[in-house]
Design a protein around this motif. Structure first.
Motif: not given
Length: 302
Positions: A18-34
């Protein structure tokens, strides 16, 4: 930060699940989703260990990973990213993962560093290490050829590591850039002449920069009394400076052309370029250095 964290899940054999991309850091800051994605993947694929590349935001990513609560005990490692970009652009990686881009292949390379058995590591490296070792024997033979010059002017030997490393570094840098450009389709085989002309000018400029630095270093050491190069120190400095110009130029041209040549004959430039560049630049670099030194120092020290 901007492009996110590339995640791959591998099985015990290193196969991509499996592969995907998460964005826990700025600028997106999608911490909870990540965080939800990571916890879900750990449970879904029975993850036992996580490898984090030691590049941009590695420390923040490690903190993010270790701060989550999982259904099992996890081992988290920060590993070196060295070679991941080379592998990701190699023919081997393209053949194995033709449908994925270099970011996914690089992430796979980083993840596999936790599961490569000793025998596999040895198999991957031994062949080219043997070639490099044999090539360095040629370097030793080249040094032996200039025994007489070295015995007359021992000071020349002080700059051999500087000369060799400068040529090798310029060659490796050029080879890495060309390999990646070829893999991404930014360059085609027909572009070799354009690349050679471009690298010709950049090699001269890079060599001149290093040559000036080398001469200034010798001058400062001489004037400050840190080392006495003798009454002909100016000529020694010129020998080193001019040698650096030609050797960096030669290294740059070799490093940029060898990937084209290897690809033309069916070899993988990503794995084979480094040994060829090292062999070529080491041996010819010594010949260039001592030949130029003989021109400048003939009738003086030599």
């Amino acid at each position: 930060y901007r492009t996110g964290c590339k995640i791959v899940c591998l099985d015990a054999q290193g196969s991509l699940l499996h592969n995907e991309t998460i964005y826990p850091h700025p600028p997106k800051n999608e911490y909870s989703q990540a965080a939800r994605s990571i916890v879900k993947l750990v449970e879904q694929y029975q993850i036992e260990a996580i490898a984090i590349g030691n590049g941009t935001a590695s420390r923040e990513t490690e903190q993010f990973i270790t701060s989550q609560r999982y259904d099992r005990e996890l081992q988290v490692f920060v590993v070196s990213e060295d070679g991941a970009s080379i592998y990701s652009a190699s023919k081997t990686a393209r053949d194995e993962f033709p449908e994925y881009d270099v970011t996914v292949r690089g992430a796979v390379s980083i993840g596999r560093r936790l599961m490569d058995p000793l025998a596999e590591l040895v198999k991957k490296r031994a062949g080219w290490l043997v070639i490099l070792f044999l090539s360095e024997m040629l370097t030793a033979s080249a040094m032996g050829h200039f025994d007489e010059e070295i015995s007359k002017a021992v000071v020349l030997a002080l700059f051999v590591p500087l000369i060799i490393s400068s040529g090798g570094n310029s060659g490796s840098q050029a080879a890495s850039l060309i390999i990646r450009a070829l893999a991404l389709g930014e360059l085609k085989m027909r572009n070799w002449w354009y690349v050679m002309r471009k690298e010709l000018f950049s090699g001269v400029l890079l060599g001149a920069i290093l040559g000036i630095i080398g001469f200034v270093r010798i001058w400062v050491w001489q004037e400050a009394g840190l080392y006495d190069y003798g009454e002909y120190w100016v000529w020694i400095g010129l020998s080193v400076s001019v040698s650096l110009i030609f050797i960096v130029l030669w290294g740059t041209l070799s490093g940029s052309m060898i990937p084209f040549l290897l690809k033309k004959v069916g070899l993988d430039p990503a794995t084979a370029s480094a040994p060829f560049v090292a062999t070529l630049v080491d041996v010819t670099g010594l010949i260039i250095y001592f030949t130029i030194a003989a021109l400048f120092l003939g009738g003086k020290l030599l």
